[in-house]
Design an enzyme around this catalytic site. Structure first.
Site, PDB file in Angstrom:
ATOM      1  N   HIS A 138     -22.325  -5.697  49.890  1.00  0.00           N
ATOM      2  CA  HIS A 138     -20.619  -5.710  49.505  1.00  0.00           C
ATOM      3  C   HIS A 138     -20.235  -5.269  49.824  1.00  0.00           C
ATOM      4  CE1 HIS A 138     -24.542  -4.433  46.330  1.00  0.00           C
ATOM      5  NE2 HIS A 138     -22.866  -5.307  44.939  1.00  0.00           N
ATOM      6  N   HIS A 189     -17.031  -8.940  45.282  1.00  0.00           N
ATOM      7  CA  HIS A 189     -17.546  -7.437  45.382  1.00  0.00           C
ATOM      8  C   HIS A 189     -18.625  -7.361  45.506  1.00  0.00           C
ATOM      9  CE1 HIS A 189     -19.616  -4.002  42.778  1.00  0.00           C
ATOM     10  NE2 HIS A 189     -20.733  -4.563  42.676  1.00  0.00           N
ATOM     11  N   GLU A 204     -25.821  17.023  28.885  1.00  0.00           N
ATOM     12  CA  GLU A 204     -27.022  17.424  29.285  1.00  0.00           C
ATOM     13  C   GLU A 204     -26.970  16.324  30.623  1.00  0.00           C
ATOM     14  OE1 GLU A 204     -26.399  15.627  26.498  1.00  0.00           O
ATOM     15  OE2 GLU A 204     -27.239  17.552  25.705  1.00  0.00           O
ATOM     16  N   HIS A 238     -35.914  14.772  17.795  1.00  0.00           N
ATOM     17  CA  HIS A 238     -35.865  16.124  18.807  1.00  0.00           C
ATOM     18  C   HIS A 238     -37.189  16.028  19.510  1.00  0.00           C
ATOM     19  CE1 HIS A 238     -32.357  16.020  17.082  1.00  0.00           C
ATOM     20  NE2 HIS A 238     -31.850  17.164  17.252  1.00  0.00           N
TER      21      HIS A 238
END
Lengths: 662, 662
Positions: B30, B262, B407, B469
């Protein structure tokens, strides 16, 4: 609607009473949110939401998404009160008990009117974005006579803190989804306490920065709520965030406004105090007739609108096509099948990601409901094929989505699209980034939605990008998710077959694990052999001593290993196993024919897959041989990596011979 | 520093030349980002970054994080030019080849000066937040004489689009991390093309809304860059975003400003054109001596500062403790060991999440470097123990983190903390939400960092919250990640042992899978039996016909199954297996003693774990018996679910007897 505020208050209190009583009866659940949002929800359902309780599958209904799914008693109350067939009062009394459709979190497969399964925070909002995109697309394709509805979301502080909400609202703002309205239950409380413990952001400013219209209201003032929802509805060029300032557990005099109401029963004493506070002197689970009548009347307007819609549909030129698509039925695929069958006679060495593009070029023109896209890897995932143009705010009829660098948002929005119906979404990223959207893939499976994940660069075969980009455990870990088809096709033929299988499986999502590198065409006969999950690609010539089981890019390696073994006089079958799940579903006779139940000393079973080996013992038996990779990869050209990690004939054959001579 | 702009331009061009030439040689990589950010990086390294190339492990160095890890040639160029021992010029020539430390993406375990492994977008930024938090904490604990440095990040459009950046910047804003500066490579290009394809947001406004200081500069104007970086440095009460307006691939005259630069080599022609454009008439990989001299001089100031720091350290009262902690060495744990050993004589039925809290209450006072927290589930994860107070902007010395509902951000920030050194982070959420942070757990493992995940509510045993859950596939899928300890302890004793093992394993992260529900204490003798991953908890009384292998909450069930079998005259061992990984590491003799290699007709092996069965065949053998759950769970009280899904003595014993009588 004609309901005035004096009638709204008892209607909202009915929600509060059912919620606190059901949670108390279950001795488990979340009363705080339903009680806090009862007023807002009552205004929404009585004055804004377009629904017909007698026809929950009406295609042009508004979609209501409870993104804060832990507040499930809110939606159960709303459905029951407004006259849906389910839940019955008994089912509400059985909240969170085995067999009740009133599960701990709302499940789309248990109750009509629950548009999606929520609970994993943030994903409801992101699914709603997908629903709103599907709506605009179908509106563009079928016109406003058939499709013109809104998507309403209730989201909490948790939904807005999760990273996925950033991806979701970025999509909604960019696509100017003016028919999407998010009602934020802004109660400033999370489980740990005040939101001050963990966040300081100016959420309205963030939403405005992302292209949203923002209005605010006191979530306990009916007039303000109505005004705010009207402002949200009337702004059609931007999605709207309605900041509803609420008190969590509103009505429980000693606990309201605290996290104590969030996720635990209020207790008998506090419930009694709440009854006094609310002026609700009815026994548990009893709704006075006048309140119930008011609630039942909320669906009347929708029923009438539904009737008018049905009239428009009955004379509509596109009625059949619209109904086919909303039913999730596919058009005639015979032209696709015959095109794919022709490929057998060819001999094309292509990467399976390229084969996927070729398959899409055949599928997309025939199946107008496919909407494809990629999380900013269009040229790498090969997802744009078949002359589909971009979906943009200027042209919602477009069928290609530039999702941006938003894997989780993409996956959840695809779930929303599939749940909305009328479109079949597929989307691409690198297989490694299945990690980023894993829980949304799980929700595709749990919600039984036909979402197709095009996951390319599926092993160390991607080469130079190195261990952060090389899937090791991803293929096997996806196989662990229930109700998910994981396909790892070996060549152009299997890729086409797996695409077709994915498309035809209405209630199960699929992940296509595809190679970056070119793979030789291995099959020239036999149609749709992938359907059984595994099949004998090559039969032993000498007496069979070995069965090689391989997937994807390792199948051609297995063929070469088999050839080398045959040269040593060792007969070897090669079994290609593009899908463990479909193979598991076959009968014992088929399984035993492929993998006869004899001891390894008679026939040694060997798996070859460039990934984690744990799990392969199911097919090789523990004392078979598992050729795989149980460490992270490395950065180098792919051939060097296959060599380094032992995926060569020279490295594998001696291991097999040693094992045979044990 | 005295370097003026006339000298900066060739220094930046040296980065451009090395980057485009290395990518061309590798025919992979890149070039766009290193060329676009060369000017900014040159100013940062020559005038702001505090480093000593001869001492890359200097504790008080500034941390430099290349969050846009695909631009790896930028950091390899910087390290080489500024005089780090590695990479050598040859190693740069071998960019992306087997054995070169110049891997496709920067890997912390391959090169000094690479503070963290980056590539999975957004995570570098989030790790940098963790580093900046660790810095402020250690500053508060040890004082500015020892700890007072900054964290600099280069991030691209992709990093800022990923959901995790929302979580990360929310943490940084909330905690007022004024020593964190993010340089945004704003080139308006992603892989698919213009950022207009997928996003419309006002990023500076979003950062401001999240508590950040924002400055802008032309990323190719050295004076503007210097001014902006100085403004970022001088704002110490807020984290700073420096918007660097850049041209991707700057210097490649025909391709710059497009996504063509890129992720692919520029090609020989364009490289030749770039040399002309840049006035860089040196052959590939040749850096003129004067440019190299200028680069080598950039480290001089840092060397001097480092010397002064060493002087301060040598006389410092806390020097030993500081050095111990930065080395990652633990204090004397004997008091912890003896406390845990005492528990053997007790008889406590507690949930293992509660046992974890009890273990932490013992550990935290003895191990001052632990920093704990939870993603808004403090009371459920039981992570706050041992009298630790909150980490806040007012008190960075606090050791408890209210991570909020973030999280993924939490996990990545914990990686950053561990990488920074001096702290041992642990953090909690529900096990199901390991899905949300899975790739950060993977990066803990890949980066060999001691991060401890406290994952509670580990099976259907959580009950009423239902299938969204209830972990089904999570435990097994985590076991698939290389270099990760997955612990599922059976009772209070094993929980304490697993905590100790997690703490003592310096180069491997751990996941503790803990129950919501109470579990009886199963062991009253034997210290640290969990160390071998699995051990015989109960020996057969009658002639052994069965070995039951179980984990976590199913071990006490296995004990009861064994008792029932013994009553039928069938001898049964019970093997508790808190960690497959540690068991795999044992020698063959130990393994064979526990699981003798005899046919199932002699001794039947049965696994019992309330989760996915795929994988258990490794220990039961394919024709053993795997008791587990291969479907999604349901919402109901836990005992009803264990009953429904067959985790009872009555349901299991007949299956075993049938198999024995086959």
């Amino acid at each position: 609607m004609s309901l005035d505020s004096s009638r709204l208050a008892p209607m909202a209190n009915a929600i509060r009473a059912l919620s606190m009583d059901a949670v108390q009866a279950a001795n488990s659940g979340h009363p705080g949110m339903p009680m806090g949002m009862a007023d807002v929800a009552t205004v929404l359902w009585s004055k804004f939401l377009k629904f017909d309780a007698s026809a929950p599958d009406w295609a042009d209904r508004d979609r209501f998404v409870l993104s804060a799914g832990h507040g499930s008693m809110l939606i159960y109350s709303l459905l029951h009160l407004s006259g849906y067939a389910h839940p019955t009062l008994q089912e509400i009394k059985d909240f969170r008990q085995l067999g009740s459709p009133c599960a701990g979190h709302p499940e789309n497969f248990l109750l009509d009117g629950v548009e999606c399964t929520t609970g994993p925070l943030g994903q409801g909002l992101a699914m709603a974005v997908g629903m709103a995109m599907a709506e605009r697309h179908l509106n563009a394709v079928f016109g406003s006579d058939l499709v013109d509805h809104r998507t309403w979301v209730i989201a909490g502080d948790g939904c807005l803190m999760e990273g996925i909400n950033h991806e979701a609202i970025g999509l909604a703002g960019h696509h100017q989804l003016g028919h999407l309205n998010v009602l934020w239950d802004s109660n400033a409380i999370t489980i740990d306490g005040s939101t001050d413990l963990s966040t300081s952001e100016d959420i309205p400013a963030r939403y405005r920065a992302t292209g949203w219209h923002v209005v605010e209201c006191d979530g306990h003032d009916f007039a303000e709520i109505e005004q705010a929802l009207a402002a949200a509805r009337d702004e059609t060029s931007k999605p709207s965030l309605v900041v509803c300032k609420t008190v969590i557990g509103k009505g429980a005099p000693n606990k309201q406004g605290t996290s104590a109401t969030h996720g635990a029963p209020l207790g008998e004493d506090e419930i009694a105090a709440a009854r006094t506070e609310l002026g609700w002197d009815h026994p548990a689970f009893e709704i006075p007739q006048d309140v119930l009548d008011d609630w039942r009347s909320t669906g009347e307007a929708g029923k009438q609108t539904h009737g008018e819609w049905k009239e428009r549909l009955s004379g509509h030129a596109k009625a059949d096509e619209f109904q086919r698509r909303m039913a999730g039925d596919l058009p005639d695929l015979s032209s696709i099948r015959s095109e794919f069958a022709e490929w057998l006679s060819g001999d094309q060495k292509v990467a399976t990601r390229k084969a996927s593009e070729m398959a899409l070029a055949v599928i997309n023109p025939v199946v107008p409901e496919t909407i494809g896209g990629s999380a900013d890897l269009t040229g790498s995932n090969n997802t744009k094929a078949g002359e589909i143009g971009p979906f943009t705010a200027d042209d919602y009829a477009g069928r290609y989505l530039y999702w941006g660098i938003r894997e989780f948002g993409m996956a959840a929005a695809m779930n929303g699209m599939a749940l909305h119906g009328g479109v079949n979404p597929y989307g691409g990223t690198f297989l490694i980034f299945s990690d980023y959207c894993r829980n949304a893939i799980r929700l595709s499976a749990l919600q039984q939605q036909r979402v197709i994940y095009v996951m390319t660069h599926d092993s160390i075969g991607l080469g130079e990008d190195g261990p952060t980009h090389q899937p090791i455990e991803q293929v096997m870990s996806l196989r662990l998710i229930p109700n998910l088809n994981v396909f790892r096709p070996a060549d152009i033929i299997e890729t086409a077959e797996c695409w077709q299988l994915a498309l035809e499986d209405k209630d199960t999502p699929s992940v296509l694990c595809l190679s970056r590198q070119g793979l030789p065409q291995l099959r020239h006969e036999g149609e749709m052999l992938s359907e059984k999950g595994a099949y004998r690609l090559k039969s032993a010539e000498a007496a069979r001593k070995v069965i090689l089981i391989a997937t994807g890019s390792e199948v051609h390696l297995a063929i070469n290993v088999a050839k080398a073994l045959e040269e040593e006089g060792v007969g070897a079958d090669v079994v290609s196993m593009p899908s463990m799940e479909l193979f598991e579903a076959q009968d014992d006779a088929y399984k035993a024919d492929l993998l006869p139940d004899v001891s390894p000393s008679e026939v040694l079973r060997v798996s070859i897959e460039a990934g984690a080996t744990l799990g392969w013992e199911r097919y090789t038996m523990a004392n078979g041989l598992q050729i795989g990779l149980d460490r992270f990869g490395a950065s180098a050209p792919a051939p060097d990596l296959f060599e380094k990690f032992g995926f060569t004939v020279d490295a594998i054959v001696p291991q097999i011979m040693n094992k045979l001579n044990d």
